[in-house]
Design a protein around this motif. Structure first.
Motif, PDB file in Angstrom:
ATOM      1  N   ASP A  69       0.835  -1.194   0.000  1.00 12.83           N
ATOM      2  CA  ASP A  69       0.000   0.000   0.000  1.00 12.83           C
ATOM      3  C   ASP A  69       0.875   1.251   0.000  1.00 12.83           C
ATOM      4  O   ASP A  69       0.589   2.219  -0.718  1.00 12.83           O
ATOM      5  N   GLU A  74      -3.210  -0.485  -5.092  1.00 10.13           N
ATOM      6  CA  GLU A  74      -4.530  -0.753  -4.535  1.00 10.13           C
ATOM      7  C   GLU A  74      -4.524  -2.220  -4.107  1.00 10.13           C
ATOM      8  O   GLU A  74      -4.748  -3.114  -4.917  1.00 10.13           O
ATOM      9  N   SER A  76      -5.266  -5.580  -1.361  1.00  9.33           N
ATOM     10  CA  SER A  76      -6.054  -6.209  -0.309  1.00  9.33           C
ATOM     11  C   SER A  76      -5.363  -7.506   0.086  1.00  9.33           C
ATOM     12  O   SER A  76      -4.573  -8.060  -0.677  1.00  9.33           O
ATOM     13  N   ARG A  89      -6.618  -6.578  10.376  1.00 11.54           N
ATOM     14  CA  ARG A  89      -7.646  -5.536  10.360  1.00 11.54           C
ATOM     15  C   ARG A  89      -7.432  -4.528  11.483  1.00 11.54           C
ATOM     16  O   ARG A  89      -7.645  -3.322  11.294  1.00 11.54           O
ATOM     17  N   TYR A  92      -4.162  -2.441  10.564  1.00 13.57           N
ATOM     18  CA  TYR A  92      -4.250  -1.604   9.356  1.00 13.57           C
ATOM     19  C   TYR A  92      -5.717  -1.410   8.985  1.00 13.57           C
ATOM     20  O   TYR A  92      -6.211  -1.953   7.988  1.00 13.57           O
ATOM     21  N   PRO A  93      -6.450  -0.614   9.764  1.00 14.86           N
ATOM     22  CA  PRO A  93      -7.900  -0.488   9.557  1.00 14.86           C
ATOM     23  C   PRO A  93      -8.275   0.152   8.221  1.00 14.86           C
ATOM     24  O   PRO A  93      -9.414   0.018   7.785  1.00 14.86           O
ATOM     25  N   GLY A  94      -7.343   0.808   7.566  1.00 18.62           N
ATOM     26  CA  GLY A  94      -7.658   1.432   6.288  1.00 18.62           C
ATOM     27  C   GLY A  94      -7.544   0.503   5.093  1.00 18.62           C
ATOM     28  O   GLY A  94      -7.897   0.897   3.973  1.00 18.62           O
ATOM     29  N   LEU A  95      -7.084  -0.736   5.311  1.00 23.38           N
ATOM     30  CA  LEU A  95      -6.928  -1.701   4.230  1.00 23.38           C
ATOM     31  C   LEU A  95      -7.964  -2.816   4.346  1.00 23.38           C
ATOM     32  O   LEU A  95      -8.513  -3.048   5.431  1.00 23.38           O
ATOM     33  N   ARG A  96      -8.187  -3.493   3.234  1.00 21.43           N
ATOM     34  CA  ARG A  96      -9.158  -4.586   3.228  1.00 21.43           C
ATOM     35  C   ARG A  96      -8.453  -5.929   3.413  1.00 21.43           C
ATOM     36  O   ARG A  96      -7.482  -6.240   2.721  1.00 21.43           O
TER      37      ARG A  96
END
Length: 218
Positions: A69, A74, A76, A89, A92-96
């Motif tokens: 990232d 982009e 996941s 999660r 890294y709460p901003g990633l899927r």
């Protein structure tokens, strides 16, 4: 996403050690300039395919996903272990991040510009690996690339050899045979990095980074 039955023991084993694993390997890229360089090349080639969407398969606690990232992809993450995904999660709460199986990826055909599979195929029994490589090829866009990390071992007559892994049964692969299997799935070798073991390494095996690309339409 459907779970492949053969992954159950591996998933349970990684669930059991997830916090310890995350702590131990959180900074593992810091002292690996060659790994970082190959990841940067992977990121550049993925973007050059015209599709910067990338999946980190076997992402564990997500630190390499986050690194990609930071390289502008982009990205996941997917992992069979719910505990690992929970750690990723939270970190890294901003990633899927999704729980899933490499044998049945929840991606449409040809939607990814790149796949990272870094030491995640080592737990796949050899008879099942061709189907997983075919699944990688299915979800890659033409011109997309796969960066595969694994331990070297075996030879022409015995290309996959089991070794004593601290978490779950694992296999080392003869690199030439794995490159042939990838080619059979439409993934042609672009580059190969071979890292010799150092005296302090836990495992005295060569580490292989194999970069392959999906064929473009003729």
């Amino acid at each position: 996403m459907a779970e492949h039955d053969a992954l159950s023991p591996v998933r349970e084993a990684y669930d059991a050690v997830a916090p310890v694993y995350a702590d131990r390997f959180a900074d593992s890229l810091r002292d690996e300039p060659l790994d970082r360089a190959f990841l940067s090349a992977f990121a550049e080639i993925s973007r050059a395919s015209g599709n910067g969407r990338v999946a980190d398969l076997g992402c564990g606690p997500g630190y390499v996903t986050a690194y990609l990232d930071g390289l502008g992809l982009e990205v996941s993450g997917v992992d069979a272990s719910p505990e690992m995904i929970g750690l990723a999660r939270r970190a890294y709460p901003g990633l899927r991040f999704d729980v899933g199986s490499m044998a049945a990826l929840d991606f449409d055909d040809g939607v990814l510009g790149g796949i990272l599979s870094r030491w995640s195929i080592i737990h796949t029994p050899p008879p099942e690996l061709p189907a997983i490589l075919a699944e990688f090829s299915r979800v890659l866009a033409p011109g997309g690339c796969l960066l595969l990390g694994f331990w070297a071992g075996g030879d022409a007559s015995d290309p996959a050899r089991v070794f004593d892994h601290a978490v779950a049964p694992a296999y080392r692969w003869w690199p030439d045979r794995l490159a042939e299997m990838l080619l059979e799935s439409g993934l042609a070798e672009v580059a190969r990095m071979v890292c010799e073991p150092r005296p302090a390494d836990l495992r005295q095996f060569q580490a292989i980074h194999l970069l392959v690309r999906k064929d473009l339409p003729v």
